[in-house]
Design a protein around this motif. Sequence first.
Motif, PDB file in Angstrom:
ATOM      1  N   PRO A 175       7.442   9.791  -0.258  1.00 44.66           N
ATOM      2  CA  PRO A 175       6.706   8.763  -1.013  1.00 44.66           C
ATOM      3  C   PRO A 175       7.341   7.393  -0.824  1.00 44.66           C
ATOM      4  CG  PRO A 175       8.095  10.055  -2.472  1.00 44.66           C
ATOM      5  CD  PRO A 175       8.172  10.710  -1.127  1.00 44.66           C
ATOM      6  N   GLY A 176       6.593   6.398  -1.150  1.00 42.33           N
ATOM      7  CA  GLY A 176       7.086   5.035  -1.023  1.00 42.33           C
ATOM      8  C   GLY A 176       5.928   4.074  -0.863  1.00 42.33           C
ATOM      9  N   GLN A 177       6.263   2.831  -0.560  1.00 38.35           N
ATOM     10  CA  GLN A 177       5.257   1.782  -0.395  1.00 38.35           C
ATOM     11  C   GLN A 177       5.509   1.049   0.915  1.00 38.35           C
ATOM     12  OE1 GLN A 177       2.722   0.525  -2.541  1.00 38.35           O
ATOM     13  NE2 GLN A 177       2.962   2.281  -3.920  1.00 38.35           N
ATOM     14  N   ILE A 178       4.420   0.624   1.549  1.00 33.87           N
ATOM     15  CA  ILE A 178       4.491  -0.250   2.715  1.00 33.87           C
ATOM     16  C   ILE A 178       4.143  -1.662   2.263  1.00 33.87           C
ATOM     17  CG2 ILE A 178       3.539  -0.804   4.978  1.00 33.87           C
ATOM     18  CD1 ILE A 178       5.232   1.640   5.027  1.00 33.87           C
ATOM     19  N   LEU A 179       5.084  -2.594   2.380  1.00 39.68           N
ATOM     20  CA  LEU A 179       4.850  -3.993   2.048  1.00 39.68           C
ATOM     21  C   LEU A 179       4.584  -4.761   3.340  1.00 39.68           C
ATOM     22  CD1 LEU A 179       7.733  -4.570  -0.546  1.00 39.68           C
ATOM     23  CD2 LEU A 179       5.459  -3.579  -0.904  1.00 39.68           C
ATOM     24  N   THR A 180       3.585  -5.638   3.307  1.00 40.68           N
ATOM     25  CA  THR A 180       3.218  -6.379   4.513  1.00 40.68           C
ATOM     26  C   THR A 180       3.089  -7.868   4.198  1.00 40.68           C
ATOM     27  OG1 THR A 180       0.857  -5.935   4.070  1.00 40.68           O
ATOM     28  CG2 THR A 180       2.003  -4.454   5.584  1.00 40.68           C
ATOM     29  N   VAL A 181       3.346  -8.667   5.227  1.00 44.73           N
ATOM     30  CA  VAL A 181       3.156 -10.117   5.167  1.00 44.73           C
ATOM     31  C   VAL A 181       2.245 -10.507   6.318  1.00 44.73           C
ATOM     32  CG1 VAL A 181       4.261 -12.372   5.264  1.00 44.73           C
ATOM     33  CG2 VAL A 181       5.424 -10.467   4.165  1.00 44.73           C
ATOM     34  N   VAL A 182       1.165 -11.215   6.017  1.00 48.22           N
ATOM     35  CA  VAL A 182       0.175 -11.568   7.023  1.00 48.22           C
ATOM     36  C   VAL A 182      -0.145 -13.054   6.914  1.00 48.22           C
ATOM     37  CG1 VAL A 182      -2.147 -11.110   7.918  1.00 48.22           C
ATOM     38  CG2 VAL A 182      -0.824  -9.265   6.889  1.00 48.22           C
ATOM     39  N   ALA A 216       5.569  -9.577   9.115  1.00 48.36           N
ATOM     40  CA  ALA A 216       6.679  -8.672   8.810  1.00 48.36           C
ATOM     41  C   ALA A 216       6.154  -7.521   7.963  1.00 48.36           C
ATOM     42  CB  ALA A 216       7.795  -9.407   8.076  1.00 48.36           C
ATOM     43  N   TYR A 217       6.923  -6.441   7.934  1.00 48.92           N
ATOM     44  CA  TYR A 217       6.541  -5.279   7.128  1.00 48.92           C
ATOM     45  C   TYR A 217       7.799  -4.528   6.731  1.00 48.92           C
ATOM     46  CZ  TYR A 217       6.830  -3.195  11.816  1.00 48.92           C
ATOM     47  OH  TYR A 217       7.238  -2.811  13.071  1.00 48.92           O
ATOM     48  N   ALA A 218       7.660  -3.707   5.696  1.00 47.42           N
ATOM     49  CA  ALA A 218       8.815  -2.975   5.179  1.00 47.42           C
ATOM     50  C   ALA A 218       8.348  -1.684   4.535  1.00 47.42           C
ATOM     51  CB  ALA A 218       9.578  -3.815   4.162  1.00 47.42           C
ATOM     52  N   HIS A 219       9.242  -0.706   4.528  1.00 51.18           N
ATOM     53  CA  HIS A 219       9.043   0.518   3.760  1.00 51.18           C
ATOM     54  C   HIS A 219      10.063   0.508   2.633  1.00 51.18           C
ATOM     55  CE1 HIS A 219       9.562   4.687   2.545  1.00 51.18           C
ATOM     56  NE2 HIS A 219       8.352   4.932   3.015  1.00 51.18           N
ATOM     57  N   THR A 227       0.851  -1.184   0.000  1.00 53.63           N
ATOM     58  CA  THR A 227       0.000   0.000   0.000  1.00 53.63           C
ATOM     59  C   THR A 227       0.887   1.235   0.000  1.00 53.63           C
ATOM     60  OG1 THR A 227      -1.815   1.137   1.149  1.00 53.63           O
ATOM     61  CG2 THR A 227      -0.160   0.058   2.518  1.00 53.63           C
ATOM     62  N   PHE A 228       0.428   2.318  -0.606  1.00 59.58           N
ATOM     63  CA  PHE A 228       1.267   3.485  -0.823  1.00 59.58           C
ATOM     64  C   PHE A 228       1.258   4.414   0.392  1.00 59.58           C
ATOM     65  CE2 PHE A 228      -2.961   4.408  -2.334  1.00 59.58           C
ATOM     66  CZ  PHE A 228      -3.223   5.674  -1.827  1.00 59.58           C
ATOM     67  N   MET A 229       2.352   5.174   0.524  1.00 58.02           N
ATOM     68  CA  MET A 229       2.452   6.208   1.542  1.00 58.02           C
ATOM     69  C   MET A 229       1.752   7.475   1.052  1.00 58.02           C
ATOM     70  SD  MET A 229       4.263   5.262   4.285  1.00 58.02           S
ATOM     71  CE  MET A 229       5.106   6.710   4.919  1.00 58.02           C
ATOM     72  N   LYS A 230       1.268   8.298   1.981  1.00 56.90           N
ATOM     73  CA  LYS A 230       0.552   9.507   1.605  1.00 56.90           C
ATOM     74  C   LYS A 230       1.214  10.773   2.141  1.00 56.90           C
ATOM     75  CE  LYS A 230      -3.316   8.045   3.432  1.00 56.90           C
ATOM     76  NZ  LYS A 230      -4.751   7.962   3.817  1.00 56.90           N
ATOM     77  N   GLY A 231       2.358  10.633   2.805  1.00 57.50           N
ATOM     78  CA  GLY A 231       3.011  11.780   3.405  1.00 57.50           C
ATOM     79  C   GLY A 231       4.014  12.435   2.483  1.00 57.50           C
ATOM     80  N   GLN A 256      -3.780   2.518   8.227  1.00 56.44           N
ATOM     81  CA  GLN A 256      -4.036   3.661   7.349  1.00 56.44           C
ATOM     82  C   GLN A 256      -3.677   4.984   8.025  1.00 56.44           C
ATOM     83  OE1 GLN A 256      -8.017   3.805   5.826  1.00 56.44           O
ATOM     84  NE2 GLN A 256      -7.631   5.591   4.542  1.00 56.44           N
ATOM     85  N   GLY A 257      -3.873   5.067   9.339  1.00 53.85           N
ATOM     86  CA  GLY A 257      -3.588   6.309  10.051  1.00 53.85           C
ATOM     87  C   GLY A 257      -2.116   6.670  10.109  1.00 53.85           C
ATOM     88  N   GLY A 258      -1.231   5.719   9.794  1.00 55.93           N
ATOM     89  CA  GLY A 258       0.190   6.010   9.846  1.00 55.93           C
ATOM     90  C   GLY A 258       0.821   6.270   8.497  1.00 55.93           C
ATOM     91  N   ARG A 259       0.054   6.134   7.427  1.00 56.22           N
ATOM     92  CA  ARG A 259       0.628   6.242   6.086  1.00 56.22           C
ATOM     93  C   ARG A 259       0.905   7.674   5.655  1.00 56.22           C
ATOM     94  NH1 ARG A 259      -3.858   3.007   3.140  1.00 56.22           N
ATOM     95  NH2 ARG A 259      -3.020   4.088   1.312  1.00 56.22           N
ATOM     96  N   ASP A 260       0.394   8.665   6.390  1.00 58.30           N
ATOM     97  CA  ASP A 260       0.660  10.065   6.055  1.00 58.30           C
ATOM     98  C   ASP A 260       1.697  10.680   6.989  1.00 58.30           C
ATOM     99  OD1 ASP A 260      -0.855  10.017   8.319  1.00 58.30           O
ATOM    100  OD2 ASP A 260      -2.210  11.634   7.728  1.00 58.30           O
ATOM    101  N   LYS A 261       2.415   9.841   7.734  1.00 57.02           N
ATOM    102  CA  LYS A 261       3.404  10.312   8.694  1.00 57.02           C
ATOM    103  C   LYS A 261       4.816  10.076   8.159  1.00 57.02           C
ATOM    104  CE  LYS A 261       0.606   9.634  12.862  1.00 57.02           C
ATOM    105  NZ  LYS A 261      -0.652   9.579  12.166  1.00 57.02           N
ATOM    106  N   PRO A 262       5.817  10.743   8.741  1.00 56.20           N
ATOM    107  CA  PRO A 262       7.204  10.442   8.365  1.00 56.20           C
ATOM    108  C   PRO A 262       7.526   8.976   8.601  1.00 56.20           C
ATOM    109  CG  PRO A 262       7.096  12.476   9.619  1.00 56.20           C
ATOM    110  CD  PRO A 262       5.720  11.886   9.649  1.00 56.20           C
ATOM    111  N   ILE A 263       8.580   8.492   7.970  1.00 51.02           N
ATOM    112  CA  ILE A 263       8.861   7.059   7.922  1.00 51.02           C
ATOM    113  C   ILE A 263       8.958   6.432   9.312  1.00 51.02           C
ATOM    114  CG2 ILE A 263      10.541   5.330   7.169  1.00 51.02           C
ATOM    115  CD1 ILE A 263      11.200   7.175   4.816  1.00 51.02           C
TER     116      ILE A 263
END
Length: 376
Positions: free
Chosen positions: A60-67, A79-82, A53-57, A193-200
């Motif tokens: 720019p970048g993407q958040i990759l997740t494993v569930v 796990a997760y990554a930016h 999912t994309f960053m909004k802050g 979603q609430g963290g995607r518009d914040k700094p890394i």
Amino acid sequence: MERNPGTNVKIDCHTEPNLNSDTRTFRRIYICLGALKEGFKANLRDFIGLNGTFMKGPYPGQILTVVGVDSKNGIYPLAYAHVENETTNSWTWFLEQLGNDLELYANSNFTFISDRQKWKDKELKDLVWACATATTVRHFEKALEELKKFKAEAHDWLIQIPPAHWARSHFSGRAHTNILLNNLCEVLNGKIQGGRDKPIIYCLEYIRECIFNGVKTQVTTHWGDQFIVNLDEKTCTCRHWEITGMLCSHAISAIWDKIKHGAKNVPELEHWVHPCYWLVTWAEVYKHKIEPINGRLMWPKSQCPTKLLPPKHVVQVGRPKKKRKRAYDEPATQGNKLSKRWTTVTCGKCNNKGHNSRTCKGQGGPNDKRTEEIGA
């Protein structure tokens, strides 16, 4: 990593042409918390969902997740990554880190699910789903023929993908699941979603707090401080709860958060404070009464044969008093001090009488030290 043993964090930077430079430009970060990694291995389900999912802050970048999924088919973040963007290179790097954490090798057998083609035509979508959800090969082939009759183009596109990658009839059974949708990742994306518009860094912290599990609660104050509350042990790292036995503001926030998220059978207020503050304790303390007594004339005489004498004089500890004690009938003219009205004052500087050192104007005299020093 200090608080969560076994946690793996990998940071990747852009290539720096100048090898002597002491700075690097951030590109990617991968995080796998140790507790989640060990919990996933104990889950015995070799199945994960992948999503980005994309960053909004401003960065720019993407958040990759494993569930993964737990025993109740609930989502289990792993796990997760930016990363800088969602590309084959970034996904390869991410999955290589994940494979190392899960100790996967070239011959490992693992099942994963990700987003693929979305079908807009409802009838076409239903026919594709009939192929995907069939549990036997015969039923799968029959559903595939129905799809071919409806739209040969879609049939030809679909059969190019090995059925073991998308059809339940060809699954090995190692994943122990019949999930065909990647909704488990979408649920996590909604949570973060609430963290995607914040700094890394703040975004990564937001994700960590969202996937937090355990009996402890992390409480963040308005000033940015963080404290750990353990409701089972009735402790908080601010130590107010342990020292006073009364709830601190962080513990109260943790209890309210527990109630807000549907916790049932939350104990009443008295459960959280030390028993010394309970009403029953207060009543127990004051049920023991001091009774009044009669005057000395009504006291019974002691039958003890021993006669008690007054105590011996003991010199008290401390500096002895130098001032004379006045008699009780001796008048005092200035508070507790005797008046110096009729006494003669001697100056400490010139030794002349009639004035003191404060009002001395250098009258001089036989013992005037200042005169002697000047003359010398």
